[in-house]
Design a protein around this motif. Structure first.
Motif, PDB file in Angstrom:
ATOM      1  N   GLY A  41       6.149   0.432  -6.579  1.00  0.00           N
ATOM      2  CA  GLY A  41       5.023   1.059  -6.422  1.00  0.00           C
ATOM      3  C   GLY A  41       3.969   0.356  -5.197  1.00  0.00           C
ATOM      4  O   GLY A  41       4.418  -0.534  -4.570  1.00  0.00           O
ATOM      5  N   PRO A  42       2.930   1.068  -4.783  1.00  0.00           N
ATOM      6  CA  PRO A  42       2.314   0.580  -3.491  1.00  0.00           C
ATOM      7  C   PRO A  42       1.816  -0.978  -3.828  1.00  0.00           C
ATOM      8  O   PRO A  42       1.339  -1.625  -2.920  1.00  0.00           O
ATOM      9  CB  PRO A  42       0.816   1.511  -3.562  1.00  0.00           C
ATOM     10  CG  PRO A  42       1.458   2.586  -4.250  1.00  0.00           C
ATOM     11  CD  PRO A  42       2.458   2.290  -5.337  1.00  0.00           C
ATOM     12  N   VAL A  92       5.211   6.461   1.781  1.00  0.00           N
ATOM     13  CA  VAL A  92       6.368   6.072   1.238  1.00  0.00           C
ATOM     14  C   VAL A  92       7.037   5.228   2.315  1.00  0.00           C
ATOM     15  O   VAL A  92       7.263   5.862   3.505  1.00  0.00           O
ATOM     16  CB  VAL A  92       7.577   7.254   0.645  1.00  0.00           C
ATOM     17  CG1 VAL A  92       8.594   6.843   0.290  1.00  0.00           C
ATOM     18  CG2 VAL A  92       6.658   8.001  -0.465  1.00  0.00           C
ATOM     19  N   ALA A  93       7.624   3.980   2.107  1.00  0.00           N
ATOM     20  CA  ALA A  93       8.536   3.615   3.252  1.00  0.00           C
ATOM     21  C   ALA A  93       9.896   3.283   2.527  1.00  0.00           C
ATOM     22  O   ALA A  93      10.262   3.010   1.387  1.00  0.00           O
ATOM     23  CB  ALA A  93       7.916   1.980   3.336  1.00  0.00           C
ATOM     24  N   LYS A 151       5.818   9.463  -8.615  1.00  0.00           N
ATOM     25  CA  LYS A 151       4.531   9.957  -9.121  1.00  0.00           C
ATOM     26  C   LYS A 151       4.293   8.976 -10.539  1.00  0.00           C
ATOM     27  O   LYS A 151       3.036   9.008 -11.115  1.00  0.00           O
ATOM     28  CB  LYS A 151       4.673  11.148  -9.788  1.00  0.00           C
ATOM     29  CG  LYS A 151       4.935  12.303  -8.673  1.00  0.00           C
ATOM     30  CD  LYS A 151       5.215  13.566  -9.275  1.00  0.00           C
ATOM     31  CE  LYS A 151       5.697  14.758  -7.877  1.00  0.00           C
ATOM     32  NZ  LYS A 151       6.280  15.947  -8.659  1.00  0.00           N
ATOM     33  N   LYS A 152       5.232   8.048 -10.639  1.00  0.00           N
ATOM     34  CA  LYS A 152       4.687   7.313 -11.944  1.00  0.00           C
ATOM     35  C   LYS A 152       4.076   5.954 -11.373  1.00  0.00           C
ATOM     36  O   LYS A 152       4.276   5.591 -10.400  1.00  0.00           O
ATOM     37  CB  LYS A 152       6.157   7.020 -12.457  1.00  0.00           C
ATOM     38  CG  LYS A 152       6.801   8.134 -13.424  1.00  0.00           C
ATOM     39  CD  LYS A 152       8.230   7.468 -13.687  1.00  0.00           C
ATOM     40  CE  LYS A 152       7.824   6.554 -15.092  1.00  0.00           C
ATOM     41  NZ  LYS A 152       9.036   6.143 -15.728  1.00  0.00           N
ATOM     42  N   PRO A 153       3.337   5.504 -12.511  1.00  0.00           N
ATOM     43  CA  PRO A 153       2.661   4.211 -12.241  1.00  0.00           C
ATOM     44  C   PRO A 153       3.630   3.137 -12.194  1.00  0.00           C
ATOM     45  O   PRO A 153       4.579   3.238 -13.114  1.00  0.00           O
ATOM     46  CB  PRO A 153       1.700   4.103 -13.497  1.00  0.00           C
ATOM     47  CG  PRO A 153       1.939   4.937 -14.312  1.00  0.00           C
ATOM     48  CD  PRO A 153       2.789   6.043 -13.710  1.00  0.00           C
ATOM     49  N   ALA A 154       3.380   1.935 -11.658  1.00  0.00           N
ATOM     50  CA  ALA A 154       4.325   0.772 -11.547  1.00  0.00           C
ATOM     51  C   ALA A 154       4.285   0.126 -12.901  1.00  0.00           C
ATOM     52  O   ALA A 154       3.223   0.201 -13.673  1.00  0.00           O
ATOM     53  CB  ALA A 154       4.127  -0.220 -10.716  1.00  0.00           C
ATOM     54  N   GLY A 184       0.833  -1.222  -0.083  1.00  0.00           N
ATOM     55  CA  GLY A 184      -0.026   0.101   0.143  1.00  0.00           C
ATOM     56  C   GLY A 184       0.747   1.079   0.088  1.00  0.00           C
ATOM     57  O   GLY A 184       0.116   2.274  -0.035  1.00  0.00           O
ATOM     58  N   LYS A 185       2.058   1.229  -0.141  1.00  0.00           N
ATOM     59  CA  LYS A 185       3.045   2.446  -0.213  1.00  0.00           C
ATOM     60  C   LYS A 185       4.010   2.229  -1.205  1.00  0.00           C
ATOM     61  O   LYS A 185       4.493   0.963  -1.508  1.00  0.00           O
ATOM     62  CB  LYS A 185       3.715   2.493   1.397  1.00  0.00           C
ATOM     63  CG  LYS A 185       2.899   3.011   2.501  1.00  0.00           C
ATOM     64  CD  LYS A 185       3.602   3.323   3.633  1.00  0.00           C
ATOM     65  CE  LYS A 185       2.781   3.330   4.876  1.00  0.00           C
ATOM     66  NZ  LYS A 185       3.413   3.997   5.896  1.00  0.00           N
ATOM     67  N   TYR A 186       4.651   3.208  -1.705  1.00  0.00           N
ATOM     68  CA  TYR A 186       5.848   3.347  -2.532  1.00  0.00           C
ATOM     69  C   TYR A 186       6.871   2.677  -1.250  1.00  0.00           C
ATOM     70  O   TYR A 186       6.880   3.179  -0.290  1.00  0.00           O
ATOM     71  CB  TYR A 186       6.323   4.693  -2.760  1.00  0.00           C
ATOM     72  CG  TYR A 186       5.256   5.053  -4.219  1.00  0.00           C
ATOM     73  CD1 TYR A 186       5.791   4.637  -5.300  1.00  0.00           C
ATOM     74  CD2 TYR A 186       4.403   5.769  -3.775  1.00  0.00           C
ATOM     75  CE1 TYR A 186       4.852   4.963  -6.379  1.00  0.00           C
ATOM     76  CE2 TYR A 186       3.485   6.409  -4.991  1.00  0.00           C
ATOM     77  CZ  TYR A 186       3.964   5.959  -6.077  1.00  0.00           C
ATOM     78  OH  TYR A 186       2.975   6.326  -7.286  1.00  0.00           O
ATOM     79  N   THR A 187       7.852   1.834  -2.043  1.00  0.00           N
ATOM     80  CA  THR A 187       8.975   1.501  -1.107  1.00  0.00           C
ATOM     81  C   THR A 187      10.290   1.840  -1.901  1.00  0.00           C
ATOM     82  O   THR A 187      10.478   1.295  -3.152  1.00  0.00           O
ATOM     83  CB  THR A 187       8.854  -0.084  -1.006  1.00  0.00           C
ATOM     84  OG1 THR A 187       7.709  -0.182  -0.184  1.00  0.00           O
ATOM     85  CG2 THR A 187       9.883  -0.754   0.166  1.00  0.00           C
ATOM     86  N   LEU A 188      11.050   2.607  -1.172  1.00  0.00           N
ATOM     87  CA  LEU A 188      12.370   2.862  -1.684  1.00  0.00           C
ATOM     88  C   LEU A 188      13.346   1.784  -1.079  1.00  0.00           C
ATOM     89  O   LEU A 188      13.592   1.718   0.204  1.00  0.00           O
ATOM     90  CB  LEU A 188      12.844   4.522  -1.265  1.00  0.00           C
ATOM     91  CG  LEU A 188      11.920   5.523  -1.495  1.00  0.00           C
ATOM     92  CD1 LEU A 188      12.486   6.764  -1.355  1.00  0.00           C
ATOM     93  CD2 LEU A 188      11.689   5.560  -3.125  1.00  0.00           C
TER      94      LEU A 188
END
Length: 96
Positions: free
Chosen positions: A70-71, A36-37, A92-95, A4-8
């Motif tokens: 992505g999420p 974001v995580a 901001k981009k889709p996966a 459910g979050k973007y992961t870096l």
């Protein structure tokens, strides 16, 4: 990955000045972003089995290196070096 979050996934080293600068840049860029995580991986020894595996599996040849997922867990893209603007664009981009 954090569902459910973007992961870096952020590969760095303690002694890298660009990594230290990216740490500060990410702190500012991600302030207030609960979507974001960050998973930071410090590479202590480039000859270790873990570092060699990261290089092989993820293409980590130098630090800082950040992979963005992505999420939904899908890979969005990566950034080599100190480039907070490119990371913000990837968030901001889709996966794929």
């Amino acid at each position: 990955m954090q569902s459910g979050k973007y992961t870096l996934v952020y590969f760095s080293t303690e002694w890298c000045p660009f990594c230290q600068a990216l740490d500060r840049g990410l702190e500012k860029a991600l302030a207030g972003r609960e979507d974001v995580a960050v998973r930071k991986i410090d590479i202590l020894d480039w000859k270790s089995a873990a570092a060699l595996q990261a290089a092989k599996e993820f293409g980590v040849e130098a630090v800082p290196y950040v992979r963005v997922h992505g999420p939904d867990g899908k890979f969005v893209g990566h950034v080599n070096g100190f480039d907070v603007d490119s990371l913000e664009t990837l968030l901001k981009k889709p996966a794929k």
